[in-house]
Design a protein around this motif. Structure first.
Motif, mmCIF file in Angstrom:
data_model
loop_
_atom_site.group_PDB
_atom_site.id
_atom_site.type_symbol
_atom_site.label_atom_id
_atom_site.label_comp_id
_atom_site.label_asym_id
_atom_site.label_seq_id
_atom_site.Cartn_x
_atom_site.Cartn_y
_atom_site.Cartn_z
ATOM 1 N N TYR A 88 1.476 -14.492 7.666
ATOM 2 C CA TYR A 88 0.661 -13.634 8.520
ATOM 3 C C TYR A 88 1.084 -12.193 8.261
ATOM 4 C CZ TYR A 88 -1.126 -11.361 12.708
ATOM 5 O OH TYR A 88 -1.772 -10.515 13.574
ATOM 6 N N ILE A 89 0.133 -11.341 7.916
ATOM 7 C CA ILE A 89 0.417 -9.937 7.619
ATOM 8 C C ILE A 89 -0.505 -9.082 8.475
ATOM 9 C CG2 ILE A 89 0.487 -8.156 5.832
ATOM 10 C CD1 ILE A 89 0.795 -10.447 3.782
ATOM 11 N N ALA A 90 0.091 -8.105 9.156
ATOM 12 C CA ALA A 90 -0.690 -7.201 10.002
ATOM 13 C C ALA A 90 -0.049 -5.822 9.980
ATOM 14 C CB ALA A 90 -0.751 -7.720 11.435
ATOM 15 N N ARG A 91 -0.798 -4.861 10.428
ATOM 16 C CA ARG A 91 -0.283 -3.493 10.549
ATOM 17 C C ARG A 91 0.106 -3.258 12.000
ATOM 18 N NH1 ARG A 91 -3.654 1.997 9.772
ATOM 19 N NH2 ARG A 91 -1.962 3.381 10.325
ATOM 20 N N ASP A 92 1.261 -2.672 12.209
ATOM 21 C CA ASP A 92 1.708 -2.321 13.552
ATOM 22 C C ASP A 92 0.687 -1.358 14.149
ATOM 23 O OD1 ASP A 92 2.934 -1.320 15.814
ATOM 24 O OD2 ASP A 92 4.729 -0.619 14.797
ATOM 25 N N PRO A 93 0.073 -1.708 15.289
ATOM 26 C CA PRO A 93 -0.978 -0.839 15.842
ATOM 27 C C PRO A 93 -0.464 0.517 16.320
ATOM 28 C CG PRO A 93 -0.465 -2.614 17.366
ATOM 29 C CD PRO A 93 0.308 -2.882 16.102
ATOM 30 N N PHE A 94 0.844 0.652 16.506
ATOM 31 C CA PHE A 94 1.404 1.897 17.017
ATOM 32 C C PHE A 94 2.095 2.729 15.952
ATOM 33 C CE2 PHE A 94 1.453 -1.205 20.491
ATOM 34 C CZ PHE A 94 0.532 -0.592 21.315
ATOM 35 N N GLY A 95 2.136 2.257 14.756
ATOM 36 C CA GLY A 95 2.819 2.984 13.692
ATOM 37 C C GLY A 95 2.243 2.651 12.348
ATOM 38 N N ARG A 96 3.024 2.888 11.354
ATOM 39 C CA ARG A 96 2.562 2.627 9.986
ATOM 40 C C ARG A 96 3.315 1.485 9.338
ATOM 41 N NH1 ARG A 96 1.157 8.262 7.091
ATOM 42 N NH2 ARG A 96 -0.418 8.906 8.580
ATOM 43 N N ARG A 97 3.988 0.688 10.135
ATOM 44 C CA ARG A 97 4.763 -0.421 9.599
ATOM 45 C C ARG A 97 3.878 -1.627 9.324
ATOM 46 N NH1 ARG A 97 9.703 -1.804 13.144
ATOM 47 N NH2 ARG A 97 9.678 -3.375 11.533
ATOM 48 N N VAL A 98 4.286 -2.396 8.352
ATOM 49 C CA VAL A 98 3.621 -3.657 8.054
ATOM 50 C C VAL A 98 4.447 -4.761 8.696
ATOM 51 C CG1 VAL A 98 2.956 -5.258 6.223
ATOM 52 C CG2 VAL A 98 2.672 -2.800 5.891
ATOM 53 N N LEU A 99 3.783 -5.621 9.451
ATOM 54 C CA LEU A 99 4.443 -6.743 10.099
ATOM 55 C C LEU A 99 4.131 -8.007 9.309
ATOM 56 C CD1 LEU A 99 3.409 -5.932 13.771
ATOM 57 C CD2 LEU A 99 5.528 -5.310 12.617
ATOM 58 N N VAL A 100 5.166 -8.763 8.972
ATOM 59 C CA VAL A 100 4.979 -9.986 8.196
ATOM 60 C C VAL A 100 5.713 -11.123 8.906
ATOM 61 C CG1 VAL A 100 5.234 -11.094 5.950
ATOM 62 C CG2 VAL A 100 4.952 -8.616 6.072
ATOM 63 N N GLU A 101 5.011 -12.231 9.076
ATOM 64 C CA GLU A 101 5.610 -13.415 9.680
ATOM 65 C C GLU A 101 5.276 -14.633 8.835
ATOM 66 O OE1 GLU A 101 5.211 -12.075 14.356
ATOM 67 O OE2 GLU A 101 3.802 -13.545 13.549
#
Length: 90
Positions: free
Chosen positions: A54-67
């Motif tokens: 699962y890959i998403a963009r942090d809605p509050f920043g520019r980080r990529v979230l990966v799970e």
């Protein structure tokens, strides 16, 4: 009383398609297609083991979230680098 201004009427139908520059090939290069196929195979392998990336963009920043999520409900956070290693097999 001021005169009423008529509302503009929308154009009939969708806008015409934009022309594609001649420099853009109709198909990606064969090596790109091979890499896409390899990534799809790795994703299918994860799915066969009950896992998904699962890959998403942090809605509050520019980080990529990966799970890495398991069908058992387990969730493991990965760095973008770890996700690339997982999907490329390097």
């Amino acid at each position: 009383m001021s005169p009423r201004t008529p509302h503009p009427t929308p154009a009939a139908g969708p806008p015409p398609p934009r022309p594609v520059p001649a420099a853009v090939p109709a198909l990606p290069p064969l090596e790109v297609l091979a890499e896409v196929d390899a990534a799809a195979s790795r994703a299918e392998g994860l799915s066969a083991r009950g896992r998904e990336l699962y890959i998403a963009r942090d809605p509050f920043g520019r980080r990529v979230l990966v799970e890495l999520r398991g069908s058992d409900g387990a969730v493991h956070r990965l760095s973008p680098r770890e996700a690339l290693v997982l999907m490329t097999g390097l």
